[in-house]
Design a protein around this motif. Structure first.
Motif, short mmCIF file in Angstrom:
data_model
loop_
_atom_site.label_atom_id
_atom_site.label_comp_id
_atom_site.label_asym_id
_atom_site.label_seq_id
_atom_site.Cartn_x
_atom_site.Cartn_y
_atom_site.Cartn_z
N MET A 161 0.83 -1.21 0.00
CA MET A 161 0.00 0.00 0.00
C MET A 161 0.87 1.26 0.00
O MET A 161 0.55 2.23 -0.70
CB MET A 161 -0.95 0.00 1.21
CG MET A 161 -2.03 -1.06 1.15
SD MET A 161 -3.13 -0.88 -0.27
CE MET A 161 -3.98 0.61 0.17
N GLN A 162 1.95 1.23 0.75
CA GLN A 162 2.86 2.38 0.79
C GLN A 162 3.46 2.63 -0.60
O GLN A 162 3.54 3.77 -1.06
CB GLN A 162 3.96 2.15 1.81
CG GLN A 162 4.94 3.31 1.90
CD GLN A 162 6.05 3.05 2.91
OE1 GLN A 162 6.06 2.03 3.59
NE2 GLN A 162 6.98 3.97 2.99
N ARG A 163 3.84 1.57 -1.28
CA ARG A 163 4.43 1.73 -2.62
C ARG A 163 3.40 2.24 -3.61
O ARG A 163 3.72 3.05 -4.48
CB ARG A 163 5.03 0.41 -3.08
CG ARG A 163 6.28 0.08 -2.30
CD ARG A 163 7.05 -1.03 -2.92
NE ARG A 163 8.31 -1.19 -2.19
CZ ARG A 163 8.91 -2.34 -2.03
NH1 ARG A 163 8.39 -3.43 -2.54
NH2 ARG A 163 10.03 -2.42 -1.37
N MET A 164 2.17 1.79 -3.51
CA MET A 164 1.11 2.27 -4.40
C MET A 164 0.84 3.75 -4.15
O MET A 164 0.64 4.53 -5.08
CB MET A 164 -0.17 1.46 -4.23
CG MET A 164 -0.08 0.01 -4.68
SD MET A 164 0.36 -0.17 -6.43
CE MET A 164 2.09 -0.61 -6.33
N GLU A 165 0.88 4.13 -2.89
CA GLU A 165 0.68 5.54 -2.53
C GLU A 165 1.81 6.39 -3.11
O GLU A 165 1.57 7.48 -3.63
CB GLU A 165 0.64 5.68 -1.00
CG GLU A 165 0.24 7.06 -0.53
CD GLU A 165 0.10 7.11 0.98
OE1 GLU A 165 0.83 7.90 1.59
OE2 GLU A 165 -0.74 6.37 1.52
N GLU A 166 3.03 5.89 -3.03
CA GLU A 166 4.18 6.60 -3.60
C GLU A 166 4.04 6.78 -5.10
O GLU A 166 4.51 7.77 -5.67
CB GLU A 166 5.48 5.86 -3.28
CG GLU A 166 5.88 5.92 -1.83
CD GLU A 166 7.02 4.97 -1.47
OE1 GLU A 166 7.53 4.26 -2.37
OE2 GLU A 166 7.40 4.95 -0.29
N GLY A 205 1.25 7.21 -6.53
CA GLY A 205 0.10 8.08 -6.75
C GLY A 205 -1.14 7.31 -7.17
O GLY A 205 -2.06 7.89 -7.76
N VAL A 206 -1.18 6.01 -6.90
CA VAL A 206 -2.33 5.19 -7.26
C VAL A 206 -3.39 5.33 -6.18
O VAL A 206 -3.12 5.07 -5.00
CB VAL A 206 -1.92 3.70 -7.43
CG1 VAL A 206 -3.11 2.82 -7.72
CG2 VAL A 206 -0.86 3.57 -8.51
N SER A 207 -4.59 5.74 -6.58
CA SER A 207 -5.68 5.89 -5.62
C SER A 207 -6.22 4.51 -5.23
O SER A 207 -5.97 3.51 -5.91
CB SER A 207 -6.81 6.73 -6.21
OG SER A 207 -7.48 5.99 -7.22
N LYS A 208 -6.99 4.48 -4.16
CA LYS A 208 -7.59 3.22 -3.72
C LYS A 208 -8.52 2.65 -4.78
O LYS A 208 -8.58 1.44 -4.99
CB LYS A 208 -8.33 3.41 -2.40
CG LYS A 208 -7.41 3.65 -1.23
CD LYS A 208 -8.18 3.84 0.06
CE LYS A 208 -7.21 4.12 1.20
NZ LYS A 208 -7.87 4.35 2.47
N LEU A 248 -6.40 1.24 -7.55
CA LEU A 248 -5.79 0.01 -7.08
C LEU A 248 -6.80 -1.14 -7.10
O LEU A 248 -6.47 -2.25 -7.52
CB LEU A 248 -5.23 0.19 -5.66
CG LEU A 248 -4.56 -1.03 -5.03
CD1 LEU A 248 -3.44 -1.55 -5.91
CD2 LEU A 248 -4.05 -0.68 -3.65
#
Length: 122
Positions: free
Chosen positions: A97-102, A104-107, A110
Motif C-alpha cells: 500500500m505504501q508503494r502504491m501511494e508513492e 500516486g495510485v488511488s484506492k 488500485l
C-alpha cells in the motif's frame, strides 16, 4: 540449490523469514519434524552457526520446538501459526500500500488493477 539471500540484511533474519513462510504456508504442517541445522545450512548454503541462530529466533517466537531426542518440530499451536501468518500478510500489505501511494495510485485505481489481475489469472 542455495537459497537466494540479500547481502544488505542479516542472513539469519532472512532465514527466519523464509522458514516462517514455509511454516505458515503449510509446507511444514503443525507438529512436522524439521531438517537438522546441518542439513538446512547445507541447503541454504550458509554457515551452520547462522542457521542455528535462525532456529533459536524461531524457537523464541514459539513457532518451532526443540526436543532433545527428536530434533526440532513445528509447533502444534495452530492459533499461533495463524497469528504469525496474519502478521506477515499485514506487513506485506502495508508495504504494498505504501508503494502504491508513492506511485500516486488511488484506492479506486488500485481496486481496478487488482480486479483486472485477478480476472487475468482465473
Amino acid at each position: 540449490m542455495a537459497w537466494k539471500l540479500d547481502s544488505d540484511r542479516p542472513i539469519y533474519l532472512q532465514l527466519v523469514e523464509r522458514i516462517q513462510v514455509m511454516i505458515v504456508s503449510g509446507l511444514y504442517e503443525p507438529g512436522a519434524k524439521l531438517p537438522s541445522v546441518r542439513d538446512y545450512a547445507a541447503e541454504a548454503a550458509v554457515n551452520p552457526n547462522t542457521m542455528q541462530k535462525a532456529f533459536a529466533e524461531l524457537e523464541r517466537s514459539g513457532l518451532i520446538i526443540t526436543q532433545r531426542t527428536n530434533g526440532r518440530t513445528v509447533t502444534d499451536d495452530v492459533a499461533l501459526i495463524k497469528q504469525i501468518r496474519n502478521q506477515l500478510a499485514r506487513e506485506q500489505a502495508a508495504t504494498f500500500m505504501q508503494r502504491m501511494e508513492e506511485l500516486g495510485v488511488s484506492k479506486e485505481e488500485l481496486a481496478e488493477i487488482l480486479n483486472e489481475i485477478q480476472e487475468e489469472t482465473v
